[in-house]
Design an enzyme around this catalytic site. Sequence first.
Site, PDB file in Angstrom:
ATOM      1  N   HIS A  23       0.844  -1.204   0.000  1.00 34.71           N
ATOM      2  CA  HIS A  23       0.000   0.000   0.000  1.00 34.71           C
ATOM      3  C   HIS A  23       0.880   1.256   0.000  1.00 34.71           C
ATOM      4  O   HIS A  23       0.592   2.227  -0.709  1.00 34.71           O
ATOM      5  CB  HIS A  23      -0.871   0.064   1.264  1.00 34.71           C
ATOM      6  CG  HIS A  23      -1.883  -1.026   1.403  1.00 34.71           C
ATOM      7  ND1 HIS A  23      -2.035  -1.766   2.535  1.00 34.71           N
ATOM      8  CD2 HIS A  23      -2.837  -1.476   0.540  1.00 34.71           C
ATOM      9  CE1 HIS A  23      -3.034  -2.634   2.387  1.00 34.71           C
ATOM     10  NE2 HIS A  23      -3.530  -2.482   1.183  1.00 34.71           N
TER      11      HIS A  23
ATOM     12  N   LYS B 188     -14.338  -9.511   6.233  1.00 33.13           N
ATOM     13  CA  LYS B 188     -13.027 -10.010   6.641  1.00 33.13           C
ATOM     14  C   LYS B 188     -12.946  -9.985   8.155  1.00 33.13           C
ATOM     15  O   LYS B 188     -13.628  -9.181   8.789  1.00 33.13           O
ATOM     16  CB  LYS B 188     -11.926  -9.087   6.084  1.00 33.13           C
ATOM     17  CG  LYS B 188     -11.936  -8.999   4.589  1.00 33.13           C
ATOM     18  CD  LYS B 188     -11.135  -7.835   4.100  1.00 33.13           C
ATOM     19  CE  LYS B 188     -11.309  -7.688   2.602  1.00 33.13           C
ATOM     20  NZ  LYS B 188     -10.537  -6.613   2.024  1.00 33.13           N
TER      21      LYS B 188
ATOM     22  N   ARG C 263      -2.723  -6.155  -8.294  1.00 32.51           N
ATOM     23  CA  ARG C 263      -1.507  -6.960  -8.128  1.00 32.51           C
ATOM     24  C   ARG C 263      -1.373  -8.052  -9.170  1.00 32.51           C
ATOM     25  O   ARG C 263      -0.306  -8.370  -9.625  1.00 32.51           O
ATOM     26  CB  ARG C 263      -1.487  -7.606  -6.734  1.00 32.51           C
ATOM     27  CG  ARG C 263      -1.283  -6.601  -5.630  1.00 32.51           C
ATOM     28  CD  ARG C 263      -1.720  -7.163  -4.331  1.00 32.51           C
ATOM     29  NE  ARG C 263      -3.117  -7.600  -4.417  1.00 32.51           N
ATOM     30  CZ  ARG C 263      -3.859  -7.965  -3.374  1.00 32.51           C
ATOM     31  NH1 ARG C 263      -3.330  -7.977  -2.181  1.00 32.51           N
ATOM     32  NH2 ARG C 263      -5.108  -8.320  -3.524  1.00 32.51           N
TER      33      ARG C 263
ATOM     34  N   SER D 121      -3.165  -7.671   2.706  1.00 28.96           N
ATOM     35  CA  SER D 121      -3.387  -7.491   4.143  1.00 28.96           C
ATOM     36  C   SER D 121      -3.881  -8.781   4.778  1.00 28.96           C
ATOM     37  O   SER D 121      -3.479  -9.128   5.889  1.00 28.96           O
ATOM     38  CB  SER D 121      -4.410  -6.385   4.401  1.00 28.96           C
ATOM     39  OG  SER D 121      -3.897  -5.153   4.022  1.00 28.96           O
TER      40      SER D 121
END
Length: 167
Positions: free
Chosen positions: A19, A45, A94, A132
Amino acid sequence: MKKTIAVYPGSFDPLTIGHEDIVRRIVRLVDHLIVAVAETATQTKSGLFPIDERVELIRSAFADEPRVEATSFSGLLVDFARAREARIIVRGLRAVSDFEYEFQMALMNRSLWPEVEVLFMAPATRHTFLSSSLVREVGRLGGDVTDFVSPLVKARMDRAFERPATD
Ligand code: PNS
């Protein structure tokens, strides 16, 4: 001339060096960047840090960069972006596996607010595997996250998982 304002939204739980890399890249292109922690994430999450702490960690990471602002928002991202006059939403991409979810969100956001543009930014190659959720899991299971997060985030993770700091 009107300032170019961009929003970089996410859960940032926690902020990773991936990030941070994206933020440093975007800030070269815009006048002001709002790193915005969503109170409502699209994918559920298991959380690590409360929203306020995530914001504080982002603020600390970019204390040297006055054009980066960290804040949180509730409700729809496009409503937040519109209220802040930010016509650019930036997301890191990504791998191909990110694409479907990101593309869907981008088109949904643009149909909600046609004036917004969503830009995808590629991270440094060495960060393409970072997420993350993986960092959280590695940390939770006792793995070393030193290479994936800043020292401050690592210290907070150690504290959250109740382990003594290593330095
Ligand atoms: O880091 P994440 O969890 O992949 O970020 C997802 C995020 C926060 C960008 C997305 O969940 C979001 O925009 N949430 C705000 C609510 C919203 O606008 N939902 C509609 C998205 S099309």
